[in-house]
Scaffold this motif. Sequence first.
Motif, PDB file in Angstrom:
ATOM      1  N   LEU A 187      -1.397  10.655   5.551  1.00  0.00           N
ATOM      2  CA  LEU A 187      -2.114   9.551   6.576  1.00  0.00           C
ATOM      3  C   LEU A 187      -2.930   9.682   7.903  1.00  0.00           C
ATOM      4  O   LEU A 187      -4.143   9.127   8.171  1.00  0.00           O
TER       5      LEU A 187
ATOM      6  N   GLY B 205       1.224   4.119  -3.184  1.00  0.00           N
ATOM      7  CA  GLY B 205       0.344   5.536  -1.988  1.00  0.00           C
ATOM      8  C   GLY B 205       1.983   6.221  -3.291  1.00  0.00           C
ATOM      9  O   GLY B 205       0.818   7.344  -3.477  1.00  0.00           O
ATOM     10  N   TYR B 206       3.193   5.820  -2.658  1.00  0.00           N
ATOM     11  CA  TYR B 206       3.692   6.247  -3.427  1.00  0.00           C
ATOM     12  C   TYR B 206       4.074   6.602  -4.986  1.00  0.00           C
ATOM     13  O   TYR B 206       4.481   8.018  -5.617  1.00  0.00           O
TER      14      TYR B 206
ATOM     15  N   MET C  45      -2.632   8.112   1.275  1.00  0.00           N
ATOM     16  CA  MET C  45      -1.409   8.121   1.129  1.00  0.00           C
ATOM     17  C   MET C  45      -1.582   9.244   0.388  1.00  0.00           C
ATOM     18  O   MET C  45      -0.963  10.639  -0.007  1.00  0.00           O
ATOM     19  N   THR C  46      -2.349   9.690  -0.661  1.00  0.00           N
ATOM     20  CA  THR C  46      -2.960  10.860  -1.556  1.00  0.00           C
ATOM     21  C   THR C  46      -3.756  12.153  -1.583  1.00  0.00           C
ATOM     22  O   THR C  46      -3.685  12.888  -1.940  1.00  0.00           O
TER      23      THR C  46
ATOM     24  N   THR D  23      -2.702   2.890   0.709  1.00  0.00           N
ATOM     25  CA  THR D  23      -3.103   3.488  -0.383  1.00  0.00           C
ATOM     26  C   THR D  23      -3.390   5.254  -1.220  1.00  0.00           C
ATOM     27  O   THR D  23      -3.069   6.131  -1.045  1.00  0.00           O
ATOM     28  N   VAL D  24      -5.191   4.968  -0.925  1.00  0.00           N
ATOM     29  CA  VAL D  24      -5.670   5.811  -0.887  1.00  0.00           C
ATOM     30  C   VAL D  24      -5.432   7.419   0.323  1.00  0.00           C
ATOM     31  O   VAL D  24      -5.851   8.634  -0.301  1.00  0.00           O
TER      32      VAL D  24
ATOM     33  N   GLY E 112       1.663   9.976  -3.396  1.00  0.00           N
ATOM     34  CA  GLY E 112       1.301  10.182  -1.894  1.00  0.00           C
ATOM     35  C   GLY E 112       1.925  10.528  -1.591  1.00  0.00           C
ATOM     36  O   GLY E 112       3.360  10.428  -1.388  1.00  0.00           O
TER      37      GLY E 112
ATOM     38  N   GLY F 189       1.073  -0.983   0.221  1.00  0.00           N
ATOM     39  CA  GLY F 189      -0.014  -0.125   0.294  1.00  0.00           C
ATOM     40  C   GLY F 189       0.266   1.208  -0.170  1.00  0.00           C
ATOM     41  O   GLY F 189       0.287   1.936  -0.840  1.00  0.00           O
TER      42      GLY F 189
ATOM     43  N   ARG G 143       1.780   6.841  -6.969  1.00  0.00           N
ATOM     44  CA  ARG G 143       0.918   7.948  -7.161  1.00  0.00           C
ATOM     45  C   ARG G 143       0.686   9.220  -6.767  1.00  0.00           C
ATOM     46  O   ARG G 143      -0.401   9.734  -6.909  1.00  0.00           O
TER      47      ARG G 143
END
Length: 197
Positions: free
Chosen positions: A21, A11-12, A166-167, A163-164, A16, A7, A14
């Motif tokens: 977080l 995240g990175y 971090m963005t 992931t979400v 992020g 994740g 994308r």
Amino acid sequence: LLALAGGVMFGYARGGRLAWLVRVPLRRNRLLLTAISLYVLGVLTGLLWEPMLGILAGLAWLTIAFYAWVNRAVQGLALVAAGLAANAMVLLLNGAMPLSVAAAERAGADSSALLIPTERVALGPDTLLPWLGKTVPIAFPPRPEVVSPGDVAVAAGLALAVTVGMTGRRLDPEPDSVPAGHETMERVAEPHGSVTL
């Protein structure tokens, strides 16, 4: 841990940031303390009566599942809730988490070592909901393991949530945003104090 690492990597990828977080809106955080307290109590009382560990551990998982469901607006946490609830159900019904010895052999893991925790038991003909037990072999070279379908759901949900998160993407629409195709109603003041819509 592999799911969380994945994740973070996505995240990175994308664009992020890990620091974002902390912006993820989570509610009812005291439920986590309740879950930890239940598990610790299970460990202590399990020294006197072994089945208590499985019972209170199952209740702890249910508590965390409820916490994840309360925060299901965060993408991925509904999946986490479902996975934890499945794990808790099979744990409570059997008094311990069933583990497939055959799956352990396919993964290249030592089944006797995997059964050392007292809250695990070998899967047998009397096991209730055996498909929800630890039946999925994971042949990860450093440490082969056997996981449950619930574990897989939890891992996928956590990876998505990280992931979400971090963005920095908003999961809910802006308070003042209006869906396309909907008319807004404005109050317009008239000279004589009347109001029209």
